[in-house]
Design an enzyme around this catalytic site. Structure first.
Site, PDB file in Angstrom:
ATOM      1  CG  HIS A 253      -1.799   1.230   1.232  1.00 35.45           C
ATOM      2  ND1 HIS A 253      -3.019   1.262   0.596  1.00 35.45           N
ATOM      3  CD2 HIS A 253      -1.593   2.476   1.734  1.00 35.45           C
ATOM      4  CE1 HIS A 253      -3.546   2.470   0.730  1.00 35.45           C
ATOM      5  NE2 HIS A 253      -2.691   3.219   1.422  1.00 35.45           N
ATOM      6  CB  CYS A 254       2.110   3.388  -2.572  1.00 39.77           C
ATOM      7  SG  CYS A 254       3.146   4.844  -2.815  1.00 39.77           S
ATOM      8  CB  VAL A 255       1.373   6.737   2.330  1.00 46.07           C
ATOM      9  CG1 VAL A 255       0.923   5.763   3.389  1.00 46.07           C
ATOM     10  CG2 VAL A 255       2.868   6.920   2.337  1.00 46.07           C
TER      11      VAL A 255
END
Ligand SMILES: [Zn+2]
Ligand SMILES: [Zn+2]
Length: 343
Positions: free
Chosen positions: A178-180
């Protein structure tokens, strides 16, 4: 001298820190370090402040929010504003080729297109409608991804290589991470967008670093700065050396030198991360699989049922079928089209 030493020390510290985190993240040391650090902090910082910090960290890293997208666009905007405002004009005066100067803008346009695609595209959400077709895509290795696993939150059977993202609250096909920064999961269907986004971001930082460095070197050469002399603290006449030159440039063109320091650091960090991402793509691994590789049974989601007969085994990557086939899988994800049609 003091400033330059401090700046280089800071730069080295940041780079060593990042490399250490990368190495430690594969082992248990990082968790131990984080736990130890948290214990020390809990004795120093008052309880109310700790609660507020926990809330902020939870909001930033455990919920979907646009904070990092805004920060990303702000930093990118500031760097490009400085480049346009000062570097571009000065370089034109020094006779730089326009093609060379426009390259960062071309990279920016491509980058923003793929940044947007990474943010808004479906990473490969597993639903009741596509569950069956996605179950056929990858072979179950029976170590990290056993057959007949179920996600009780999404109420779907988990295909091999998928994972439930707790931030997005959905199961993602070929889950990477999951890439912020893009506020989205990176999975089977948007890994290609993310890779091009990362590639163009690194290229734009590196191009800007090269243009700004060439500009400063040209400036020093054209103005014969390197032939000058100065009087030191002891009253002796000294020939200008590289350290003095950098300090002089920082004092006369502070914004450009500061931007250069930032894009150089960014080029190294992004370049390192890009190499890692390319390594994973070339060997057909996801970040999730690389991270869990040597402790396959240790990190199961509590919502997921585990077969009672399972015993710890060594994980082996069974999905790699040669470099071109692996890269092809990123750019032409298997079953994406038929699964999208079924949605
Ligand atoms: Zn799920
Ligand atoms: Zn997610």
């Amino acid at each position: 001298m003091d400033f330059l030493v401090l700046f280089l020390f800071y730069l080295a510290l940041v780079l060593i820190g990042v490399v250490t985190i990368c190495i430690c993240s594969k082992t248990h040391y990082l968790r131990g370090l984080v736990r130890g650090g948290a214990q020390v902090i809990s004795h120093i910082i008052p309880e109310c402040l700790q609660r507020a910090m926990r809330k902020v960290l939870h909001y930033l890293f455990h919920t979907r929010n646009h904070t990092f997208i805004m920060l990303h666009l702000l930093l990118q905007g500031l760097v490009y504003a400085e480049y346009t405002w000062e570097v571009f004009g000065y370089c034109q005066e020094l006779g730089f080729s326009l093609h060379y100067l426009l390259l960062p803008y071309l990279l920016l346009v491509i980058n923003l297109v793929f940044f947007t695609l990474s943010c808004v595209s479906n990473p490969g959400t597993i639903t009741k409608a596509n569950e069956f077709s996605l179950l056929q895509v990858y072979e179950f290795d029976e170590v990290m991804f056993p057959k007949n696993m179920k996600c009780f939150t999404c109420n779907v059977r988990k295909p091999a290589r998928s994972k439930h993202c707790r931030v997005c609250n959905r199961c993602v096909h070929r889950f990477d991470h999951h890439c912020v920064w893009v506020n989205n999961c990176i999975g089977a269907w948007n890994a290609r967008y993310f890779l091009i986004y990362l590639l163009t971001l690194t290229a734009s930082a590196a191009t800007m670093a090269v243009v700004s460095t060439v500009f400063l070197v040209q400036l020093v050469v054209v103005s014969d700065l390197y032939l000058e002399t100065y009087v030191d603290d002891l009253g002796h006449l000294q020939v200008i050396d590289i350290v003095f030159l950098i300090q002089y440039l920082f004092l006369t063109l502070p914004r450009i030198v500061f931007m250069l320091g930032f894009v150089v650091m960014l080029s190294f960090l992004l370049g390192g991360y890009l190499c890692f991402t390319l390594y994973l793509a070339a060997t057909n691994q996801t970040t999730n699989e690389w991270y869990r590789g040597d402790r396959a049974w240790c990190h199961h989601c509590p919502h997921v049922a585990r077969p009672p007969s399972a015993e710890p085994q060594v994980y082996r990557n069974i999905h790699s079928h040669g470099l071109w086939s692996n890269l092809g899988e990123i750019f032409l994800p298997a079953a994406a089209h038929c699964a999208e049609k079924m949605n």
